[in-house]
Write a protein that holds these residues in place. Structure first.
Motif, PDB file in Angstrom:
ATOM      1  N   UNK A  65       3.341   3.911  -5.493  1.00 34.96           N
ATOM      2  CA  UNK A  65       3.726   2.777  -4.660  1.00 34.96           C
ATOM      3  C   UNK A  65       4.419   3.266  -3.396  1.00 34.96           C
ATOM      4  N   UNK A  66       3.994   2.739  -2.265  1.00 34.57           N
ATOM      5  CA  UNK A  66       4.558   3.145  -0.989  1.00 34.57           C
ATOM      6  C   UNK A  66       3.855   4.329  -0.354  1.00 34.57           C
ATOM      7  N   UNK A  67       3.014   5.021  -1.130  1.00 36.24           N
ATOM      8  CA  UNK A  67       2.276   6.182  -0.590  1.00 36.24           C
ATOM      9  C   UNK A  67       0.770   5.932  -0.551  1.00 36.24           C
ATOM     10  N   UNK A  81      -9.188   4.161  -1.229  1.00 34.40           N
ATOM     11  CA  UNK A  81      -7.831   4.484  -1.653  1.00 34.40           C
ATOM     12  C   UNK A  81      -7.280   5.472  -0.632  1.00 34.40           C
ATOM     13  N   UNK A  82      -6.424   4.977   0.243  1.00 36.18           N
ATOM     14  CA  UNK A  82      -5.762   5.825   1.233  1.00 36.18           C
ATOM     15  C   UNK A  82      -4.539   6.444   0.568  1.00 36.18           C
ATOM     16  N   UNK A  83      -4.495   7.768   0.545  1.00 32.96           N
ATOM     17  CA  UNK A  83      -3.410   8.474  -0.136  1.00 32.96           C
ATOM     18  C   UNK A  83      -2.625   9.287   0.891  1.00 32.96           C
ATOM     19  N   UNK A  84      -1.370   8.936   1.075  1.00 38.14           N
ATOM     20  CA  UNK A  84      -0.488   9.624   2.016  1.00 38.14           C
ATOM     21  C   UNK A  84       0.633  10.328   1.259  1.00 38.14           C
ATOM     22  N   UNK A  85       1.284  11.241   1.941  1.00 41.20           N
ATOM     23  CA  UNK A  85       2.417  11.974   1.361  1.00 41.20           C
ATOM     24  C   UNK A  85       2.055  12.541  -0.001  1.00 41.20           C
TER      25      UNK A  85
END
Length: 127
Positions: A65-67, A81-85
């Protein structure tokens, strides 16, 4: 027949980003719930995120959540599915799954409720 095809996996350093895609080219995913799960060796497949095709409502596991951000492009019949950090603990094989219709909130995290699965795409995050 529902055939899902994932793409977009790869290797990235910690803190980096990747976008996974889940496409179905043979029929529309209208009225389907689409989810992402992930699995590492020796562990059960775990829920990551899901989106309802008609309402766009999204849900996430607390660990992402949030990433991570799930979205859909109806014209392309694709869920992203965009995956950051990204962190090393995000390393896993990521699977796209689909189920017809809606399901109650208590059910969407249970992989047994999804009859259709993609082949998986590997995501590796190095430290």
């Amino acid at each position: 027949q529902v055939r899902l095809v994932e793409s977009g996996g790869g290797m990235v350093q910690a803190g980096g980003s990747l976008t996974l895609s889940c496409a179905h080219s043979e029929r529309t995913l209208d009225t389907f719930t689409v989810a992402w799960f992930r699995q590492t060796p020796g562990k059960e497949r775990e829920f990551v995120s899901r989106i309802t095709w008609t309402s766009r409502h999204a849900a996430y596991d607390d660990s992402v959540k949030g990433r991570f951000t799930i979205s859909r492009d109806k014209a392309k019949n694709t869920v992203y599915l965009q995956m950051n950090s990204l962190q090393p603990e995000d390393t896993a094989v990521y699977y796209c799954a689909a189920a017809p219709g809606l399901m109650p909130s208590r059910s969407y995290g249970d992989r047994s409720n999804y009859p259709y699965w993609g082949q998986g795409t590997q995501v590796t995050v190095s430290s």
